[in-house]
Structure formats: C-alpha cells, structure tokens
Write a protein that holds these residues in place. Structure first.
Motif, PDB file in Angstrom:
ATOM      1  N   TYR A  46       0.860  -1.178   0.000  1.00 43.12           N
ATOM      2  CA  TYR A  46       0.000   0.000   0.000  1.00 43.12           C
ATOM      3  C   TYR A  46       0.901   1.234   0.000  1.00 43.12           C
ATOM      4  O   TYR A  46       1.791   1.356   0.843  1.00 43.12           O
ATOM      5  N   LEU A  47       0.703   2.116  -0.964  1.00 43.07           N
ATOM      6  CA  LEU A  47       1.478   3.348  -1.120  1.00 43.07           C
ATOM      7  C   LEU A  47       2.957   3.080  -1.407  1.00 43.07           C
ATOM      8  O   LEU A  47       3.835   3.817  -0.963  1.00 43.07           O
ATOM      9  N   LEU A  48       3.234   2.026  -2.162  1.00 40.65           N
ATOM     10  CA  LEU A  48       4.626   1.683  -2.485  1.00 40.65           C
ATOM     11  C   LEU A  48       5.318   2.814  -3.240  1.00 40.65           C
ATOM     12  O   LEU A  48       6.450   3.194  -2.915  1.00 40.65           O
ATOM     13  N   LYS A  49       4.664   3.359  -4.245  1.00 43.89           N
ATOM     14  CA  LYS A  49       5.260   4.431  -5.053  1.00 43.89           C
ATOM     15  C   LYS A  49       5.618   5.629  -4.173  1.00 43.89           C
ATOM     16  O   LYS A  49       6.713   6.190  -4.297  1.00 43.89           O
ATOM     17  N   GLU A  50       4.702   6.013  -3.288  1.00 40.03           N
ATOM     18  CA  GLU A  50       4.943   7.166  -2.428  1.00 40.03           C
ATOM     19  C   GLU A  50       6.142   6.935  -1.506  1.00 40.03           C
ATOM     20  O   GLU A  50       6.964   7.833  -1.295  1.00 40.03           O
ATOM     21  N   HIS A  51       6.249   5.735  -0.959  1.00 47.13           N
ATOM     22  CA  HIS A  51       7.360   5.432  -0.062  1.00 47.13           C
ATOM     23  C   HIS A  51       8.691   5.412  -0.810  1.00 47.13           C
ATOM     24  O   HIS A  51       9.697   5.947  -0.320  1.00 47.13           O
ATOM     25  N   TYR A  68      20.296   1.320  -6.858  1.00 44.71           N
ATOM     26  CA  TYR A  68      19.330   0.852  -7.851  1.00 44.71           C
ATOM     27  C   TYR A  68      18.462   2.009  -8.318  1.00 44.71           C
ATOM     28  O   TYR A  68      18.277   2.998  -7.606  1.00 44.71           O
ATOM     29  N   THR A  69      17.919   1.870  -9.512  1.00 47.54           N
ATOM     30  CA  THR A  69      16.930   2.833  -9.982  1.00 47.54           C
ATOM     31  C   THR A  69      15.625   2.599  -9.220  1.00 47.54           C
ATOM     32  O   THR A  69      15.443   1.547  -8.576  1.00 47.54           O
ATOM     33  N   GLN A  70      14.711   3.534  -9.330  1.00 47.24           N
ATOM     34  CA  GLN A  70      13.426   3.364  -8.654  1.00 47.24           C
ATOM     35  C   GLN A  70      12.684   2.145  -9.197  1.00 47.24           C
ATOM     36  O   GLN A  70      12.070   1.396  -8.430  1.00 47.24           O
ATOM     37  N   GLU A  71      12.742   1.941 -10.489  1.00 46.52           N
ATOM     38  CA  GLU A  71      12.058   0.779 -11.076  1.00 46.52           C
ATOM     39  C   GLU A  71      12.668  -0.524 -10.561  1.00 46.52           C
ATOM     40  O   GLU A  71      11.948  -1.485 -10.268  1.00 46.52           O
ATOM     41  N   GLU A  72      13.989  -0.552 -10.453  1.00 47.95           N
ATOM     42  CA  GLU A  72      14.644  -1.738  -9.906  1.00 47.95           C
ATOM     43  C   GLU A  72      14.259  -1.951  -8.442  1.00 47.95           C
ATOM     44  O   GLU A  72      14.069  -3.086  -7.991  1.00 47.95           O
ATOM     45  N   MET A  73      14.119  -0.839  -7.703  1.00 47.53           N
ATOM     46  CA  MET A  73      13.733  -0.949  -6.294  1.00 47.53           C
ATOM     47  C   MET A  73      12.335  -1.544  -6.167  1.00 47.53           C
ATOM     48  O   MET A  73      12.095  -2.402  -5.299  1.00 47.53           O
ATOM     49  N   TYR A  74      11.413  -1.109  -7.016  1.00 41.44           N
ATOM     50  CA  TYR A  74      10.066  -1.701  -7.007  1.00 41.44           C
ATOM     51  C   TYR A  74      10.157  -3.220  -7.206  1.00 41.44           C
ATOM     52  O   TYR A  74       9.527  -3.999  -6.488  1.00 41.44           O
ATOM     53  N   ASP A  75      10.946  -3.629  -8.186  1.00 38.34           N
ATOM     54  CA  ASP A  75      11.067  -5.057  -8.497  1.00 38.34           C
ATOM     55  C   ASP A  75      11.665  -5.831  -7.334  1.00 38.34           C
ATOM     56  O   ASP A  75      11.203  -6.935  -7.002  1.00 38.34           O
ATOM     57  N   TYR A 116      19.517  -2.832   3.334  1.00 35.64           N
ATOM     58  CA  TYR A 116      18.951  -3.904   4.142  1.00 35.64           C
ATOM     59  C   TYR A 116      17.427  -3.819   4.046  1.00 35.64           C
ATOM     60  O   TYR A 116      16.858  -2.723   4.101  1.00 35.64           O
ATOM     61  N   ALA A 117      16.770  -4.938   3.916  1.00 38.43           N
ATOM     62  CA  ALA A 117      15.303  -4.947   3.892  1.00 38.43           C
ATOM     63  C   ALA A 117      14.807  -6.268   4.445  1.00 38.43           C
ATOM     64  O   ALA A 117      15.418  -7.317   4.217  1.00 38.43           O
TER      65      ALA A 117
END
Length: 295
Positions: A46-51, A68-75, A116-117
């Motif tokens: 929920y609200l991934l793009k905003e975060h 990483y790029t933002q697109e890579e981070m989403y992936d 880290y995640a």
C-alpha cells in the motif's frame, strides 16, 4: 545469568572478520542512513510508489547514492514479498546507509551504499483504530530536517518511551507550544468540520498516509488546512487523530489529562478511516466498521 554477571572469557571476543554485520558500518556508527516502513495488506503493498519516491528524496538530501533505480527498487521489494510468500498483513522495513568504511566523519570515497530490507507480519491494530488512544505532550527537541527520514531517531525514541511509561500510545510533539507532529506519526486537529495539521515544511516528516489524508479530505469536501496549532488549542478541538503507515488513521481521545471532544472517535475521523479502508483494499471481514468495533 547474563553476560554482565560474569567475567568475559576469550571465547566471548570475536574477530572482526567473523562478524556478519560490518562493525564499521556508517549507519551503526553515525546514523548515516535513511529508511522507510511500507505497509502490506493481504500480501500487496500500500502506497509503495509514495514510499519509494520519498526514499529517493531522503537519499538525495543526504547525498547517498542508491545502488538501484526506482524501477529496480520496485522489483526488488516485490520479489521480497514473493520469496517470503506474504499473503497477509505485514510491513517491509527498508534501510540504506552510506556504506562500510573506516570511521571518519567525512564521507568515504568510492564506498558503495549498504541496503537492508526485511518483511515482518503486522496485523492491523483494529481495537486501537476503532476505539482510539491516549497520548501525552512532549517537547520537540529533534533536528530541523525532519523531512528526511533518517536513522537519527533518538529524540523520537525518548518521546515514545515517555508515552509508554505513562501507558499512552504516542507523544504529541511541540516546539515553543506549537504542535509539529508525533514521535512516529503525523497529527491533525478537527475544528468546525475542518482538518488542521502542521504545514509540510522541513521540521516535520511528509508522511505518505498524510498525503492520502489530504486527498481523502478533498474527495469528501472537507477543508484540509495546513496551518499549525498550539498545545493550548487542543482544549477547543472537536476531534484529534494521528496517521502513519502502521497506525493508519487513529483517533486520539485524550492528550495528557485533557479529553478531546466528547471522548469518542469523531465523525470526520470515522469518514477518513472509511476512505482509508476502501483505498487500501481492506476486506469487509477485516473492516473496523463491519466488525462493529467502531462506536
């Protein structure tokens, strides 16, 4: 017996090469890093793009190069959920530090950032969301750049602990009597049908849920006023609530010894909670309204 109850032996000492976590990690030694906490409902962000966008704004503000790029981070984040087979409510904690290097206040040269995640189950706090919480007031002694979601959270920790010791949920922070936000959430006052909150300046965190509260207000023709208010104004509030990714939209019933309104969650707060549940895709079975927990 704990380690502090006895004399340390040779086996208690570890060579630096045996550590799984770099001992000269700038996040550990300087708080030199940034983070995000992202909500997951029914296995979906929920609200991934905003975060993620805020993560990159914070990184730019403190000159950390995200690897990483933002697109890579989403992936990568979506892959984290897949690998953990997440299908329920959870949270993802994501942290990026400037990296590992010999301790020196100045930025290290040619050092890669550390990322880290992890994902952790996090059921909705439905009883508190439905019934409301008590809070305290606490002086805001944080630095001036709170819009950066940095790892430097000791003042927040102390404020939250002060609330915990008084069996309260949160600490409403104020600077020279002006309410800023809470130790880990944004705060709002409702008066005469209008929602008031501190302007999105550098001295508060620009919460992702805060942005949605503004959008919910717009969709319901509720005035959303970015105007600060004083601690002394709370005695005249009709409603008070807070918001964050883990607290959602939560009614505040009492601040210190002051009862807010009639001591129950108010109509404006309830309406915003409904909009939150609708947008977040909360199932009817999990809704605080269908469960008849709301008053």
């Amino acid at each position: 017996m704990t380690i502090y109850d006895r004399i340390l032996t040779e086996d208690d000492f570890i060579h630096q090469d045996e550590l799984r976590y770099p001992f000269e990690e700038r996040g550990l030694q300087f708080g030199d890093g940034i983070y995000e906490v992202i909500r997951v409902y029914n296995g979906k962000f929920y609200l991934l793009k905003e975060h993620v966008e805020r993560l990159y704004r914070s990184a730019a503000a403190v000159k950390i190069n995200v690897p990483y790029t933002q697109e890579e981070m989403y992936d990568h984040l979506k892959r984290l959920l897949e690998l953990n087979k997440v299908e329920s409510d959870a949270k993802v904690y994501l942290q990026i530090t400037r990296g590992s290097a010999p301790r020196n206040h100045a930025f290290p040269k040619d050092t890669a950032a550390n990322l880290y995640a992890y994902v952790k189950d996090l059921p909705r706090p439905t009883d508190l969301i439905a019934g409301g919480v008590h809070t305290i007031t606490h002086e805001d002694v944080r630095w001036d750049w709170c819009y950066i979601k940095s790892l430097n959270l000791l003042p927040n920790v102390m404020a939250k602990q002060a609330a915990e010791e008084l069996n309260c949920y949160e600490a409403v922070l104020h600077k020279d009597g002006e309410v800023t936000e809470c130790s880990s959430s944004n705060v709002y006052m409702v008066k005469n049908g209008k929602v008031y909150t501190h302007p999105a300046k550098k001295n508060i965190l620009h919460g992702c849920v805060r942005m949605r509260v503004e959008a919910f207000c717009d969709s319901q023709n509720i005035d959303f006023v970015e105007e600060s208010f004083k601690v002394e104004d709370l005695q005249y509030a009709d409603e008070l609530f807070l918001s964050s990714s883990t607290s959602e939209i939560m009614p505040i019933l009492k601040v210190d010894h002051l009862q807010i309104g009639d001591g129950n969650p108010g109509a404006v707060t309830r309406l915003l909670q409904q909009r939150y549940e609708e947008e977040a895709g909360i199932s009817p079975e999990a809704s605080i309204f269908s469960n008849q927990k709301a008053q």
